[in-house]
Design an enzyme around this catalytic site. Structure first.
Site, PDB file in Angstrom:
ATOM      1  N   LYS A 184      73.848  70.537  -4.089  1.00 19.64           N
ATOM      2  CA  LYS A 184      74.654  69.021  -3.954  1.00 19.64           C
ATOM      3  C   LYS A 184      76.116  69.197  -4.093  1.00 19.64           C
ATOM      4  O   LYS A 184      76.656  70.021  -5.409  1.00 19.64           O
ATOM      5  CB  LYS A 184      74.580  67.946  -5.181  1.00 19.64           C
ATOM      6  CG  LYS A 184      74.968  66.636  -4.953  1.00 19.64           C
ATOM      7  CD  LYS A 184      74.352  66.353  -6.168  1.00 19.64           C
ATOM      8  CE  LYS A 184      75.232  64.298  -5.941  1.00 19.64           C
ATOM      9  NZ  LYS A 184      74.247  63.300  -7.093  1.00 19.64           N
ATOM     10  N   LYS A 188      72.913  68.493   0.079  1.00 15.44           N
ATOM     11  CA  LYS A 188      73.185  66.593   0.498  1.00 15.44           C
ATOM     12  C   LYS A 188      75.328  67.244  -0.122  1.00 15.44           C
ATOM     13  O   LYS A 188      75.357  67.706  -0.398  1.00 15.44           O
ATOM     14  CB  LYS A 188      72.576  65.960  -1.061  1.00 15.44           C
ATOM     15  CG  LYS A 188      73.763  64.717  -1.396  1.00 15.44           C
ATOM     16  CD  LYS A 188      73.109  64.056  -2.801  1.00 15.44           C
ATOM     17  CE  LYS A 188      73.470  62.490  -2.240  1.00 15.44           C
ATOM     18  NZ  LYS A 188      72.717  61.799  -4.603  1.00 15.44           N
TER      19      LYS A 188
END
Length: 337
Positions: A204, A261
């Site tokens: 992420k 992400k």
């Protein structure tokens, strides 16, 4: 009249693009409703759905309407939802203590959806940003200049067990604290929740694409800005090798599914992750990706239906097995036709 020019070619790849049926026969990547996970925002009370201005077409749902939305998604063939709470500001504090309340909004939402739509897979966010007054994903150090890794993990472990006991199928730690996947796995197993899986936000990045999401869960309001820096725990967008280190750690600690992400700006990372692991790979097409397509379409600069399809196709082609996307319902509806 001059003779028409003819190339002496054995290979003419266009032959297989000549008709729609030929193109269909040789299609390499196909989108299905079963590829999608729908992120949904839940609020307390019995109010009507609350549209989110920065995410056209997306709303926050009270639990009764959340259940209706989940039923509709399941009927369309979408197999999973990811639930995110938006709390009343009065419930937030420096430590995010509301995350551990036995009657927390998210736990009530999970129980209601699981009772009404038992076939639907439910995953929940394990992080403190919806619960803290400062908007960070964990508790701050005494100097308030960073997030305290180990104290945060201690809270996340308790949070994950509460969610598992409420009926969640997958807990999804999105905080990016070191060691949290292993600690959560140990705690779940010790609590008898061996069947609860972990979808780890393994890779992420500290992205600029999260602004509309922060509006949706109220962490931007809590922090007083969309531009809150989380650079001490989320990954540097410049670093490709670091992503592989994070992936390896989460895999070793017991992650069942790994995630990248954002998705669209990090297709190279999705491919790297796909090549490096045999675990299922998820990718999150985040709020900023969704919002920019909506905004360009509203201005007449892009065809929304075609660009949303192409953007999701690219994510799957890069190697994602499943995609969290705010387009899940629209895409499932389109693909069902």
């Amino acid at each position: 009249m001059a003779e028409s020019f003819k190339l002496d070619l054995t290979q003419r790849p266009r032959r297989l693009r000549r008709t729609a049926s030929l193109r269909q026969l040789v299609t390499e990547t196909v989108l299905r409703p079963a590829d999608f996970i729908a992120p949904l925002f839940v609020i307390d009370g019995k109010s009507a759905p609350q549209p989110i201005a920065s995410m056209p077409g997306v709303s926050r749902f009270a639990i009764n309407d959340l259940v209706k939305e989940c039923r509709a998604l399941a009927k369309l063939g979408v197999p999973a939802v990811a639930l995110f709470p938006k709390l009343d500001a009065r419930l937030k504090d420096e430590e995010g203590t509301a995350a551990l309340h036995e009657d927390a909004l998210i736990l009530r939402a999970v129980r209601a959806v699981k009772k009404a739509v038992p076939e639907l897979t439910i995953m929940t966010d394990i992080a403190l940003d919806p619960y803290t007054t400062h908007g960070h994903d964990g508790v701050l150090t005494p100097a308030r200049d960073d997030v305290d890794n180990d104290r945060t993990v201690e809270i996340l472990v308790k949070m994950a067990v509460l969610h598992a006991r409420a009926g969640v199928d997958l807990v999804a730690p999105s905080d990016m604290m070191d060691g949290r996947v292993g600690a959560i796995r140990q705690a779940l197993d010790a609590a008898g929740c061996t069947g609860t899986g972990i979808m780890a936000y393994s890779v992420k990045f500290a992205s600029a694409y999260y602004g509309p999401f922060r509006d949706a869960v109220g962490s931007a309001t809590a922090a007083g800005t969309h531009l809150l820096s989380k650079a001490t725990y989320q990954l540097d967008p410049a670093n490709r090798r670091t992503a592989m280190t994070e992936l390896a750690l989460d895999e070793a600690e017991g992650a069942d599914i790994v995630m990248v992400k954002p998705a669209g700006p990090y297709l190279d990372i999705i491919r790297d992750v796909r090549n490096a692991t045999n675990k299922p790979v998820a990718a999150y097409q985040v709020s900023g990706e969704y919002a920019q397509l909506q905004a360009a379409a509203k201005l007449g600069w892009l065809d929304l239906a075609r660009t949303r399809h192409e953007s999701l196709l690219a994510i799957k082609r890069a190697g994602a097995d499943m995609i969290l996307t705010y387009f899940a319902k629209e895409m499932a509806t389109e693909l069902k036709r």
